[in-house]
Write an enzyme that holds these catalytic residues in place. Sequence first.
Site, PDB file in Angstrom:
ATOM      1  N   ARG A   1      60.340  20.296 -25.936  1.00  0.00           N
ATOM      2  CA  ARG A   1      60.899  21.614 -25.607  1.00  0.00           C
ATOM      3  C   ARG A   1      60.670  22.008 -24.161  1.00  0.00           C
ATOM      4  NH1 ARG A   1      63.475  24.547 -30.032  1.00  0.00           N
ATOM      5  NH2 ARG A   1      63.157  23.150 -31.787  1.00  0.00           N
TER       6      ARG A   1
ATOM      7  N   ARG B   1      57.553  22.781 -36.454  1.00  0.00           N
ATOM      8  CA  ARG B   1      57.173  23.761 -37.467  1.00  0.00           C
ATOM      9  C   ARG B   1      56.749  23.037 -38.736  1.00  0.00           C
ATOM     10  NH1 ARG B   1      61.205  25.789 -39.245  1.00  0.00           N
ATOM     11  NH2 ARG B   1      62.801  25.050 -37.830  1.00  0.00           N
TER      12      ARG B   1
ATOM     13  N   SER C   1      67.969  25.062 -36.586  1.00  0.00           N
ATOM     14  CA  SER C   1      67.265  24.601 -35.391  1.00  0.00           C
ATOM     15  C   SER C   1      67.805  23.239 -34.958  1.00  0.00           C
ATOM     16  CB  SER C   1      65.774  24.453 -35.691  1.00  0.00           C
ATOM     17  OG  SER C   1      65.249  25.686 -36.104  1.00  0.00           O
TER      18      SER C   1
ATOM     19  N   CYS D   1      70.693  22.409 -33.581  1.00  0.00           N
ATOM     20  CA  CYS D   1      72.114  22.132 -33.865  1.00  0.00           C
ATOM     21  C   CYS D   1      73.030  22.713 -32.792  1.00  0.00           C
ATOM     22  CB  CYS D   1      72.513  22.687 -35.224  1.00  0.00           C
ATOM     23  SG  CYS D   1      71.791  21.799 -36.603  1.00  0.00           S
TER      24      CYS D   1
ATOM     25  N   HIS E   1      68.915  34.395 -37.346  1.00  0.00           N
ATOM     26  CA  HIS E   1      68.685  33.201 -36.520  1.00  0.00           C
ATOM     27  C   HIS E   1      69.969  32.897 -35.752  1.00  0.00           C
ATOM     28  CE1 HIS E   1      67.189  28.724 -36.538  1.00  0.00           C
ATOM     29  NE2 HIS E   1      66.805  29.363 -35.458  1.00  0.00           N
TER      30      HIS E   1
ATOM     31  N   TYR F   1      51.773  24.434 -31.789  1.00  0.00           N
ATOM     32  CA  TYR F   1      53.212  24.259 -31.538  1.00  0.00           C
ATOM     33  C   TYR F   1      53.973  25.590 -31.601  1.00  0.00           C
ATOM     34  CZ  TYR F   1      58.101  23.414 -32.263  1.00  0.00           C
ATOM     35  OH  TYR F   1      59.457  23.497 -32.150  1.00  0.00           O
TER      36      TYR F   1
ATOM     37  N   ASP G   1      68.609  32.241 -29.756  1.00  0.00           N
ATOM     38  CA  ASP G   1      67.912  31.899 -31.006  1.00  0.00           C
ATOM     39  C   ASP G   1      67.871  33.022 -32.039  1.00  0.00           C
ATOM     40  OD1 ASP G   1      66.524  29.887 -32.473  1.00  0.00           O
ATOM     41  OD2 ASP G   1      64.623  30.857 -32.045  1.00  0.00           O
TER      42      ASP G   1
ATOM     43  N   LYS H   1      59.498  33.127 -34.563  1.00  0.00           N
ATOM     44  CA  LYS H   1      60.001  33.053 -35.943  1.00  0.00           C
ATOM     45  C   LYS H   1      59.202  33.951 -36.880  1.00  0.00           C
ATOM     46  CE  LYS H   1      62.657  29.864 -34.413  1.00  0.00           C
ATOM     47  NZ  LYS H   1      64.010  29.453 -34.547  1.00  0.00           N
TER      48      LYS H   1
HETATM   49  O1  SAT Z   1      59.556  26.126 -32.815  1.00  0.00           O
HETATM   50  S1  SAT Z   1      60.635  27.039 -33.106  1.00  0.00           S
HETATM   51  O2  SAT Z   1      60.586  27.444 -34.501  1.00  0.00           O
HETATM   52  O3  SAT Z   1      60.527  28.209 -32.289  1.00  0.00           O
HETATM   53  C1  SAT Z   1      62.081  26.267 -32.763  1.00  0.00           C
HETATM   54  C2  SAT Z   1      62.959  26.131 -33.920  1.00  0.00           C
HETATM   55  O4  SAT Z   1      62.637  25.361 -34.815  1.00  0.00           O
HETATM   56  O5  SAT Z   1      64.014  26.780 -33.951  1.00  0.00           O
HETATM   57 MN    MN Z   2      65.572  28.532 -33.849  1.00  0.00          MN
END
Ligand code: SAT
Ligand code: MN
Length: 604
Positions: free
Chosen positions: A386, A79, A269, A271, A247, A218, A294, A227
């Site tokens: 990922r 991101r 993110s 963690c 989140h 991405y 998530d 998000k």
């Molecule tokens: O790429 S995402 O934003 O979906 C993954 C994350 O950073 O939590």
């Molecule tokens: Mn996330």
Amino acid sequence: MTAATIPGLDQAPTTHERLLSWVREVAELTTPDQVVWCDGSQEEWQRLTDQLVEAGTFTRLEKKPNSFWAVSDPSDVARVEGSTYICSEKPEDAGVTNNWMHPVDMKMIMRELYRGAMRGRTMYVVPFCMGPVDAEPPKLGVEITDSEYVVVSMHIMTRMGSKVLERFGADAEFVPALHSVGVPLEPGQQDVAWPCNDTKYITHFPEERMIWSFGSGYGGNALLGKKCYSLRIASVMARDEGWLAEHMLILKLTSPEDKVHYVAAAFPSSCGKTNLAMLQPTIPGWKVETLGDDIAWMRFGEDGRLYAVNPEAGFFGVAPGTDYHTNPTAMRTIEQGNTLFTNVALTDDNDVWWEGMGTPPAHLTDWKQRDWTPDSEEPAAHPNSRYCTPMSQCPILAPEWDDPKGVPISAILFGGRRKTTVPLVNEAFDWQHGVFMGATMSSETTAAATGQVGVVRRDPMAMLPFIGYNVGDYLQHWLHIGETADTSKLPRIYYVNWFRRDESGKKIVWPGFSENCRVLKWIINRIEGNATAEDTAIGRVPSADQIDLSGLDTPREDVETALNVDVEEWKAEIPLIEEWFAKISNSLPMPLGDELNALKHRLG
Ligand code: SAT
Ligand code: MN
């Protein structure tokens, strides 16, 4: 080419006026070669994945059915928080934690970027629904994108296609979400495997409930249901309508006595949300089932309890560190196939590999498509690589995961990644204190966003990059939820830290992963009135003998270190919290200032 002659534009399988006119307007601006209305079918998946293989974006995996390996442009791996904007009418509605630009100015910039941006490409129209399709009302969206990678990812991550378009009827509300990789093609020009643009904008128009994204392929920048919609735009909807878009993972915990509790937990993110959501308890008789890893949308039910729904349909998990020891459930989910892997390493027999999977093979193709051997200096998989896999394949998926009513939440956990100071678990005195914990939580940064890794930053409710409005108003909204609710029915709030280290700073003292079930057990016992805690300056913390440590080989001193409330460390934390509160001072809700004073007072 005029819009009327763009093939596919007039083959819209809908009569929804607003949708039709928006699609036409975007097609006129971006001038794609053709327009495709996505139906979400298996045939569509087949066609697009074949096309991606043909284009060199995907490599078909041999060991996992219907699964693919992709690598991104080396610059497009996470991101981009610096290029993410909240374009509210007034800057104070975006607040100090967001980048802001006036919607008129942003649209002017982006219209120029979008002009002709889809030339030589196909424009896909993807109707999607966040959360169950039979929700009343369903939370609808349409992503327009020129990326096949995005379309197939949306197949996994959302409910999408014809079954969703039916719910649009003639005039349902939806969130328009426009995405372009920003790489038009001249006639005859060969495409690259991962088109993206150095100029990137991830922008949100909260008043219009609209998303415009440019330049990146991405996940978090391009899969706009995630998000952008489910957190940034939905948090604004939630503020206006009295609910919470957070989140958070959602898990179901069943005790040996068959008591069921649902827990939601917020971590930044990378963690461990996915690992916690899929935890395999090591203590006998306890069972965990997964509902989400998530995002949680939480609303009050008729009985006054908070009910959570996961808006997503897939997991977009961090690959490195995931294996049969740390997260066997995730491994069993992806090994069934139907999974996209991005920026992991490829084995010579066309399987995937990443750091944390044990001994590496003698040769790999790394995420930059170079030869890699165990002597190579850089990791074979990008730290933010990922897997993207359907939730329905999760072997411990809770059967109620698709229930529009959601599940009643008993406890909310906030957690960060901290080497010091923050104990393993800490129960809030009450809702307001819990909001203070969430508001002041902190974590060392990870590879999930571009920028330096390992720096402690305040990350309120793990939402810092995802709050679609002013952070102070967001915290006020959390306080307001507590004021309007029947407090006896609110979830209890806990602050956890699996990452504390010993004095040397080298060893993480708590084993984490599956052993976190021991902390969950204490939390459930607290809720059931069957466990004690000690009142400390920072909250209610158990001593080591209140946690079930049976069968655990971690030395007791380590558990004690993990649970320790060190008053001096907390005194050193106060200026950091003050600095954070000063940053948001204009909008900081008073009760949180009061909580800080009370904490200072208790620390002495
Ligand atoms: O790429 S995402 O934003 O979906 C993954 C994350 O950073 O939590
Ligand atoms: Mn996330």
